[in-house]
Design an enzyme around this catalytic site. Structure first.
Site, PDB file in Angstrom:
ATOM      1  N   GLU A 254      56.660  91.350 176.171  1.00 33.97           N
ATOM      2  CA  GLU A 254      58.019  91.211 176.486  1.00 33.97           C
ATOM      3  C   GLU A 254      57.882  90.279 177.712  1.00 33.97           C
ATOM      4  O   GLU A 254      57.007  90.409 178.460  1.00 33.97           O
ATOM      5  CB  GLU A 254      58.314  92.516 176.722  1.00 33.97           C
ATOM      6  CG  GLU A 254      60.021  92.509 176.998  1.00 33.97           C
ATOM      7  CD  GLU A 254      60.075  92.530 178.318  1.00 33.97           C
ATOM      8  OE1 GLU A 254      61.338  92.245 178.856  1.00 33.97           O
ATOM      9  OE2 GLU A 254      59.243  92.861 179.408  1.00 33.97           O
ATOM     10  N   SER A 255      59.111  89.534 177.772  1.00 32.84           N
ATOM     11  CA  SER A 255      59.145  88.632 178.770  1.00 32.84           C
ATOM     12  C   SER A 255      58.004  87.732 179.122  1.00 32.84           C
ATOM     13  O   SER A 255      57.417  87.133 178.291  1.00 32.84           O
ATOM     14  CB  SER A 255      59.377  89.413 180.097  1.00 32.84           C
ATOM     15  OG  SER A 255      59.678  88.738 181.094  1.00 32.84           O
ATOM     16  N   SER A 256      57.260  87.691 180.362  1.00 31.61           N
ATOM     17  CA  SER A 256      56.265  86.799 180.497  1.00 31.61           C
ATOM     18  C   SER A 256      55.117  87.234 179.735  1.00 31.61           C
ATOM     19  O   SER A 256      54.249  86.483 179.164  1.00 31.61           O
ATOM     20  CB  SER A 256      55.806  86.720 181.790  1.00 31.61           C
ATOM     21  OG  SER A 256      55.397  88.195 182.142  1.00 31.61           O
ATOM     22  N   ALA A 258      55.558  88.108 176.242  1.00 31.45           N
ATOM     23  CA  ALA A 258      55.958  87.479 175.157  1.00 31.45           C
ATOM     24  C   ALA A 258      55.587  85.890 175.438  1.00 31.45           C
ATOM     25  O   ALA A 258      55.277  85.149 174.219  1.00 31.45           O
ATOM     26  CB  ALA A 258      57.399  87.488 174.882  1.00 31.45           C
ATOM     27  N   HIS A 491      68.081  90.668 180.775  1.00 26.43           N
ATOM     28  CA  HIS A 491      66.474  90.901 180.479  1.00 26.43           C
ATOM     29  C   HIS A 491      65.628  92.277 180.608  1.00 26.43           C
ATOM     30  O   HIS A 491      65.947  92.837 181.660  1.00 26.43           O
ATOM     31  CB  HIS A 491      65.952  89.706 181.539  1.00 26.43           C
ATOM     32  CG  HIS A 491      64.563  89.351 181.019  1.00 26.43           C
ATOM     33  ND1 HIS A 491      64.238  88.567 180.028  1.00 26.43           N
ATOM     34  CD2 HIS A 491      63.391  89.052 181.759  1.00 26.43           C
ATOM     35  CE1 HIS A 491      63.036  88.255 179.782  1.00 26.43           C
ATOM     36  NE2 HIS A 491      62.370  88.842 181.036  1.00 26.43           N
TER      37      HIS A 491
END
Ligand SMILES: *[C@@H]1O[C@H](CO)[C@@H](O)[C@H](O)[C@H]1NC(C)=O
Ligand SMILES: *[C@@H]1O[C@H](CO)[C@@H](O)[C@H](O)[C@H]1NC(C)=O
Length: 573
Positions: A254-256, A258, A491
């Site tokens: 997820e996020s960084s 991902a 986010h």
């Protein structure tokens, strides 16, 4: 629902690391991973599970219907002369290991609250802070550990699919202890699709993503991504002992996290070396990063702040700096609530080793692992970041921001066109589809739309446009929590659904790990149509009791997203 709390989980993660007591920053030099466990005696509890790897005996812990082996070192501690070096594989294990608690987190960059943020708003948004405290893990430079959670009743030969979790936190924060792998493993047993869960700590901020020509010359760019790669290799070597199948690994982030998964897909010209067979990316794709020298100023900043400026070899000097000195220099560098917003100081960058070209170029050249993917966004991915640029109040301010931070090399007419695609109209801004509401400041919604599209939405769309007909792909947009004041479906809003709690995204991920298709083979859940360019479908997870998941078309903001992607090809960050 959880959304309001978790929308600002990220803010909380940040705030927390900022508020953590200084003692927690003290580095513990000797490793305490190798404590003997034989003094532990169990009266009523079931016996602690054990696993033998090489000649090492690992004692884990039984929780519910899962066995957990936590805090296993997977690389030599990256301390002393191994600081700012490629992760070094360990020799075979030997002796006894206590594997009952997760390892210490890697050094976290201090977070400050966004500049000029109204305190009442912080209260509103910061409700999560209290909820996150139990998850805060002490940190240590010696942090390269991996965790394995498996169903209790399986062992070698079971050959279960494996989900490997990559945490987010802007490449500056994040730790494995925030994610209880037991939840996803229990759920996988419940729905008859058991999996093995793995998560690893990887180096962050200046420890893991040092930039500059010095880093390139020493071949030490993207160390955090190299840590992850080594962890994937560890999984190949050892996961069968836990009942996992090394040929059925899915990366999940997820996020960084991902973005990390997305960059694993393009490193090595896309050759996955049989390390994985699928990828799941929540709110993060191939972030459009450019040359490692784009981060030169942050290298120079570290050198300056650690007193290394007059050293003959500044990199050696950084290696020798006391942990506290290094860490406090890193803490002073811009964090992800700094004015520059999504253009983070510490980012993966093209270093000539892990990344040999900007990731978007890799996609165009077909240098991408040809594996099935799930990729999605939170509708309002940019809103959290634009809170930091709240003082942008006119088009001229916004132009200045774009020219200084987002696209310093773009021509005036290109910026003009960009501003046309993102007009000065609250109704077109982010949080999207909220009319005139949520206008935290005159240009907030516009800036949020631009930032979110540049870093989150456009890379996903770009990937699918060029790869979605060549490899199996499923896309989603998460829109739950729309009514959260000012940040909408921010986010991180999908985290409770995907991994922190048992939501539909978790089920789809489990089914994907088993079947390389989120729909699985049992017909559970709302059918998720595969993406293709002729009829680009996605699913929308929305606030609705009757229709929590509906089918939609992946055609929102077509021209703006194309234009932003075109710009990022020309001017990677
Ligand atoms: C907003 O504040 C930041 C940080 O103080 C400053 O660098 C920036 O120039 C300001 N922007 C505008 C448009 O005033
Ligand atoms: C993006 O670039 C492509 C290829 O050069 C071009 O065909 C397309 O029109 C551009 N899109 C926008 C919105 O500018």
């Amino acid at each position: 629902m959880l959304t309001k709390h978790t929308a600002l989980a990220l803010l909380a993660v940040g705030a927390l690391s900022g508020f953590a007591s200084p003692q927690e920053s003290l580095v513990v030099q000797e490793s305490d991973h190798r404590l003997a466990a034989d003094h532990i005696c169990f009266d009523t509890k079931p016996p602690a599970p054990q696993i033998i790897l090489d000649d090492g005996v690992f004692t884990g812990i039984r929780k519910g219907d899962t066995d957990q082996f936590l805090g296993i070192p997977y690389a030599e501690p990256p301390i002393n002369d191994l600081r700012l070096r490629q992760p070094k594989p360990l020799p075979p294990y030997g002796g006894k290991y206590d594997a009952q608690v997760m390892g210490k987190s890697c050094a976290q960059q201090k977070m400050t609250l966004p500049n000029g943020l109204d305190l009442k708003l912080v209260e509103e948004l910061g409700i999560a802070v209290g909820r996150m405290v139990p998850f805060l893990a002490p940190e240590d430079e010696d942090c390269l550990t991996i965790n394995v959670v498996k169903p209790s009743n399986i062992g070698p030969g079971s050959n279960l699919p494996v989900l490997v979790w990559f945490y987010g936190g802007g490449f500056e924060n994040g730790w494995t202890a925030m994610y209880d792998g037991g939840l996803v493993v229990s759920r996988s047993i419940e729905i008859g699709e058991p999996i093995v869960f793995v998560s690893m700590n990887y180096r962050l901020s200046a420890f893991g993503f040092l930039a500059g020509k010095e880093a390139r010359e020493a071949k030490i760019g993207n160390l955090g991504l190299q840590d992850q790669r080594l962890a994937l290799k560890w999984v190949q070597t050892y996961i069968s002992h836990f009942g996992g199948d090394p040929s059925k690994v899915t990366m999940w982030g997820e996020s960084s996290g991902a973005m990390s998964v997305a960059l694993q897909l393009v490193t090595n010209k896309g050759n996955q070396e049989d390390l994985y067979r699928g990828a799941i990316m929540h709110s993060g794709g191939q972030i459009p990063v450019g040359d490692i020298e784009n981060g030169q100023q942050y290298y120079d900043f570290m050198v300056e702040k650690t007193g290394c400026k007059t050293a003959k070899n500044t990199l050696d000097c950084l290696r020798r700096a006391p942990f506290k000195t290094f860490k406090s220099a890193m803490d002073e560098s811009p964090n992800f609530f700094a004015y520059q917003g999504v253009i983070l100081a510490w980012l993966p960058r093209v270093d000539g080793v892990f990344l040999t070209e900007p990731p978007q170029h890799s996609i165009l050249r077909g240098h991408v692992s040809n594996v099935p993917v799930i990729t999605g966004n939170c509708d309002d991915d940019g809103s959290l970041f634009a809170v930091s640029t709240i003082n942008i109040s006119t088009t001229a301010d916004l132009r200045g921001y774009l020219k200084t931070h987002l696209m310093p090399k773009a021509k005036d007419e290109e910026i003009d066109l960009l501003l046309k695609y993102y007009p000065d109209d609250q109704r077109a801004g982010c949080p999207f589809d909220t009319g005139l509401r949520n206008a935290l400041s005159a240009q907030y919604k516009r800036t949020a739309a631009l930032q979110g599209d540049f870093v989150f939405h456009a890379p996903r769309r770009f990937f699918l446009k060029h790869r979605g007909d060549k490899q199996n792909a499923w896309a989603y947009v998460y829109k739950r929590g729309k009514s959260t004041p000012f940040i909408g479906t921010a986010h991180g809003s999908d985290l409770p659904n995907a991994i922190l709690g048992k939501g539909e995204l978790m089920d789809y991920s489990i089914q994907f790990a088993n079947n390389l298709n989120p729909n699985g083979d049992k017909g559970l859940g709302v059918p998720w149509p595969q993406w293709n360019s002729r009829d680009p479908k996605l699913i929308i997870l929305q606030d609705s009791d009757l229709f929590p998941i509906v089918h939609g078309k992946d055609d929102y903001r077509t021209d703006p997203l194309n234009y932003v992607a075109n710009m990022s090809l020309l001017y990677p960050i």
